[in-house]
Design a protein around this motif. Structure first.
Motif, short mmCIF file in Angstrom:
data_model
loop_
_atom_site.label_atom_id
_atom_site.label_comp_id
_atom_site.label_asym_id
_atom_site.label_seq_id
_atom_site.Cartn_x
_atom_site.Cartn_y
_atom_site.Cartn_z
N VAL A 104 0.86 -1.18 0.00
CA VAL A 104 0.00 0.00 0.00
C VAL A 104 0.90 1.23 0.00
O VAL A 104 1.67 1.45 0.93
N LEU A 105 0.79 2.03 -1.06
CA LEU A 105 1.53 3.28 -1.17
C LEU A 105 0.55 4.43 -0.96
O LEU A 105 -0.41 4.57 -1.72
N GLY A 106 0.77 5.23 0.07
CA GLY A 106 -0.07 6.38 0.32
C GLY A 106 0.43 7.58 -0.46
O GLY A 106 1.62 7.87 -0.47
N VAL A 153 -2.79 7.13 6.48
CA VAL A 153 -1.51 6.73 5.90
C VAL A 153 -0.63 6.06 6.95
O VAL A 153 -0.02 5.02 6.71
N ALA A 154 -0.58 6.65 8.15
CA ALA A 154 0.24 6.08 9.22
C ALA A 154 -0.23 4.69 9.61
O ALA A 154 0.57 3.82 9.95
N ARG A 164 4.42 2.50 2.44
CA ARG A 164 5.23 3.63 2.03
C ARG A 164 4.33 4.83 1.77
O ARG A 164 3.13 4.69 1.59
N VAL A 165 4.95 6.01 1.73
CA VAL A 165 4.20 7.23 1.48
C VAL A 165 4.96 8.09 0.48
O VAL A 165 6.19 8.17 0.52
N GLU A 173 9.55 10.55 -0.79
CA GLU A 173 8.94 9.21 -0.85
C GLU A 173 9.81 8.25 -0.06
O GLU A 173 11.04 8.29 -0.14
N GLY A 174 9.16 7.40 0.74
CA GLY A 174 9.91 6.43 1.52
C GLY A 174 9.01 5.63 2.43
O GLY A 174 7.77 5.73 2.37
#
Length: 342
Positions: free
Chosen positions: A38-40, A218-219, A224-225, A236-237
């Motif tokens: 899951v990428l926020g 997101v947290a 990743r975000v 991004e990371g």
């Protein structure tokens, strides 16, 4: 997360033509999303998040121009024919829209929406299989079978949003772009939706791009975000690393603006995101940045890799050899205003 990305975005650009000029809504964006990850995607309104999500799926309005690469299954979706893209959308590429009432046909029952979706992509399903699968997906959203034959106007906004999510999930896509999927939902239903999305990726390995303004989501839900500002990825990371030690001033300001139990006074970022027809020269955040330096108003920042594989687009992280003499001097607020108007 699988080491092989489900989708790889490379140097993606999405521009809109308007009478006033070209809107550079997505400008040279690159990112990967792995299987079961899951990428926020976060940032203020107007920063290009929804355009990026739709650009990945090729769902852009007439007049939009895209360039770059969106690699899925070894094929570039950018420039792919409309017929081929339609075959991929649903069983491979899914989208949860932001505004459910404008996406559900008001003269079709909910049953008809599911029948149309499944018959389009899985014509071999029997009527019983179609109904069973539809009701199972709706049931996971907390919608009872007694409401299967009702019309969209008979549901609340939150329930319509859950129906939209169910329509996206019923085909079990490999990549799902969720554009504000918990908008208008109360915190209990929001938690249920996040749980369902988590189950989906664990059970089917679905890769998820979660577009949201809610940093708490997101947290809690993202591996990743990516922080987006003015059409570009600022940082991004790994989500835990970014939240614990944000590297970009914009990320820090977003986190400072979040309300928590420890909040003693409200904080906001001065100003607003720039006009993407004519964005500020050099670093696009420098007119609002509390850490702006002289170089920020003169040269475009160069993306740097920092600790734990994070990416950041900011002169605070170098490269030092490209910063001219005097470039690290603080940029005065009056100078920022002049630089923004130039």
């Amino acid at each position: 997360m699988s080491p092989t990305p489900v989708v790889s975005v490379r140097d993606l650009r999405v521009y809109y033509g308007t009478p006033r000029g070209t809107v550079r809504a997505v400008d040279h964006v690159s990112l990967d999303i792995g299987e079961g990850e899951v990428l926020g995607l976060v940032g203020e309104s107007g920063c290009g998040k929804s355009t990026l999500g739709r650009g990945i799926l090729g769902l852009l309005p007439e007049g939009a121009v895209s360039d770059g690469e969106v690699l899925y299954g070894g094929r570039n979706l950018v420039g792919m024919g409309a017929k081929e893209l339609r075959r991929l959308r649903g069983p491979d590429l899914g989208l949860i829209f932001q505004e459910p009432m404008t996406r559900l046909n008001p003269v079709m029952r909910i049953e008809d929406h599911f029948r149309e979706t499944l018959q389009q992509h899985e014509p071999g399903l029997s009527a019983r299989e179609l109904r069973t699968r539809s009701l199972e997906t709706l049931g996971r959203m907390g919608i009872p079978p007694t409401r299967f034959r009702q019309y969209p106007h008979e549901f609340s906004g939150g329930m319509r949003q859950r129906i939209m999510i169910a329509l996206a999930l019923v085909l079990r896509p490999k990549l799902l772009v969720a554009d504000e999927p918990t908008t208008s939902l109360d915190v209990i239903v929001e938690a249920q939706i996040l749980g369902i999305l988590s189950d989906l990726r664990q059970t089917f390995g679905t890769a998820l791009l979660l577009i949201t303004h809610n940093l708490g989501i997101v947290a809690e839900a993202c591996d990743r975000v990516a922080v987006m500002y003015a059409g570009q990825i600022a940082e991004e990371g790994d989500a835990r690393d970014v939240f614990a030690d944000p590297a970009h001033p914009y990320t820090r300001e977003l986190l400072r603006s979040t309300i928590s139990l420890e909040t003693e006074e409200l904080h906001s970022i001065p100003g607003s995101p720039p006009n993407l027809i004519d964005p500020p020269r050099a670093c696009r955040f420098h007119p609002r940045c509390p850490s702006a330096m002289v170089v920020c108003a003169e040269r475009n920042p160069i993306e740097q890799r920092i600790a734990h594989g994070r990416r950041v687009l900011c002169w605070l992280h170098g490269p030092e050899e490209l910063i001219p003499d005097g470039g690290t001097e603080p940029l005065e607020r009056e100078e920022i205003a002049v630089a923004d108007e130039a």
